[in-house]
Design a protein around this motif. Structure first.
Motif, PDB file in Angstrom:
ATOM      1  N   UNK A  20       0.868  -1.171   0.000  1.00  0.00           N
ATOM      2  CA  UNK A  20       0.000   0.000   0.000  1.00  0.00           C
ATOM      3  C   UNK A  20       0.907   1.224   0.000  1.00  0.00           C
ATOM      4  N   UNK A  21       0.732   2.117  -0.982  1.00  0.00           N
ATOM      5  CA  UNK A  21       1.692   3.211  -1.180  1.00  0.00           C
ATOM      6  C   UNK A  21       1.023   4.571  -1.294  1.00  0.00           C
ATOM      7  N   UNK A 141       9.097   0.061   1.184  1.00  0.00           N
ATOM      8  CA  UNK A 141       9.687   0.112  -0.155  1.00  0.00           C
ATOM      9  C   UNK A 141       9.571   1.532  -0.703  1.00  0.00           C
ATOM     10  N   UNK A 142      10.523   1.892  -1.556  1.00  0.00           N
ATOM     11  CA  UNK A 142      10.426   3.136  -2.319  1.00  0.00           C
ATOM     12  C   UNK A 142      10.481   2.756  -3.786  1.00  0.00           C
ATOM     13  N   UNK A 143       9.830   3.552  -4.609  1.00  0.00           N
ATOM     14  CA  UNK A 143       9.805   3.203  -6.022  1.00  0.00           C
ATOM     15  C   UNK A 143       9.662   4.407  -6.923  1.00  0.00           C
ATOM     16  N   UNK A 144       9.917   4.194  -8.195  1.00  0.00           N
ATOM     17  CA  UNK A 144       9.748   5.212  -9.231  1.00  0.00           C
ATOM     18  C   UNK A 144       9.062   4.559 -10.421  1.00  0.00           C
ATOM     19  N   UNK A 162       3.570  10.503 -17.754  1.00  0.00           N
ATOM     20  CA  UNK A 162       3.525  10.634 -16.297  1.00  0.00           C
ATOM     21  C   UNK A 162       4.788  10.023 -15.709  1.00  0.00           C
ATOM     22  N   UNK A 163       5.360  10.694 -14.717  1.00  0.00           N
ATOM     23  CA  UNK A 163       6.464  10.091 -13.976  1.00  0.00           C
ATOM     24  C   UNK A 163       6.352  10.514 -12.516  1.00  0.00           C
ATOM     25  N   UNK A 164       6.838   9.675 -11.634  1.00  0.00           N
ATOM     26  CA  UNK A 164       6.748  10.004 -10.222  1.00  0.00           C
ATOM     27  C   UNK A 164       7.357   8.939  -9.344  1.00  0.00           C
ATOM     28  N   UNK A 165       7.079   9.060  -8.069  1.00  0.00           N
ATOM     29  CA  UNK A 165       7.636   8.135  -7.104  1.00  0.00           C
ATOM     30  C   UNK A 165       6.638   7.786  -6.031  1.00  0.00           C
ATOM     31  N   UNK A 166       6.978   6.767  -5.247  1.00  0.00           N
ATOM     32  CA  UNK A 166       6.082   6.349  -4.171  1.00  0.00           C
ATOM     33  C   UNK A 166       6.868   5.746  -3.016  1.00  0.00           C
ATOM     34  N   UNK A 167       6.233   5.760  -1.858  1.00  0.00           N
ATOM     35  CA  UNK A 167       6.754   5.052  -0.686  1.00  0.00           C
ATOM     36  C   UNK A 167       5.622   4.184  -0.186  1.00  0.00           C
TER      37      UNK A 167
END
Length: 171
Positions: A20-21, A141-144, A162-167
């Motif tokens: 879940x991010x 986790x971290x992601x792009x 679209x580009x971005x990141x998440x934790x």
């Protein structure tokens, strides 16, 4: 745990991992009359693989994104709402990072008309996706991620990047 082969592919019988991010994405809907903008969202992904380096698997996910976009061709702004589904094969590297590439489809809605004929505020998005995520702790986790595709509203189509990141929290 193991794999079983069948005609046309491989079924992965390994572990299932839920994530879940919280995510932040920069969305550019070209030639739509909207400036590129940042949106915020939530995503839920299921990764199913052997959970070890060199393992192939599958990722299934849903996401919700929301934000405001300014008009470049007139005054004011509009809200952007997206609810989409994604599916992608995955590969886990020796360092624990998981890469994925696949596709997504979903609903997009705007609070104001963006089409030239002002006939519709809702449509859908269809895009290719690619990303990588890395476990920084046992459950974090971290992601792009990057997405390239099109947003369709009424009879019009707009190239969308679209580009971005998440934790995320992994469980």
């Amino acid at each position: 745990m193991g794999t079983s082969a069948f005609a046309g592919g491989i079924t992965y019988l390994g572990q299932k991992e839920n994530t879940l991010s919280l995510q932040v994405k920069h969305v550019d809907i070209s030639d739509s009359g909207l400036d590129s903008s940042t949106v915020y969202g939530l995503s839920y992904a299921i990764n199913k693989d052997l959970g070890e380096p060199g393992a192939w698997g599958m990722r299934y996910g849903i996401e919700f994104n929301y934000g405001k976009m300014d008009f470049s061709n007139k005054s004011g702004d509009t809200t952007y709402t997206e609810f989409s589904w994604q599916i992608a094969p995955t590969y886990t590297f020796n360092c624990g990072a998981r890469a994925y590439a696949g596709g997504k489809i979903g609903y997009v809605g705007f609070s104001d008309d963006i089409t030239s004929n002002n006939d519709s505020k809702n449509g859908y998005i269809l895009a290719g996706i690619a990303g990588v995520e890395y476990p920084v702790k046992k459950h974090i986790v971290v992601g792009a991620e990057v997405e390239v595709g099109s947003t369709y509203v009424d009879t019009e189509s707009y190239s969308t990047t679209t580009f971005g990141g998440y934790i995320g929290y992994k469980f």
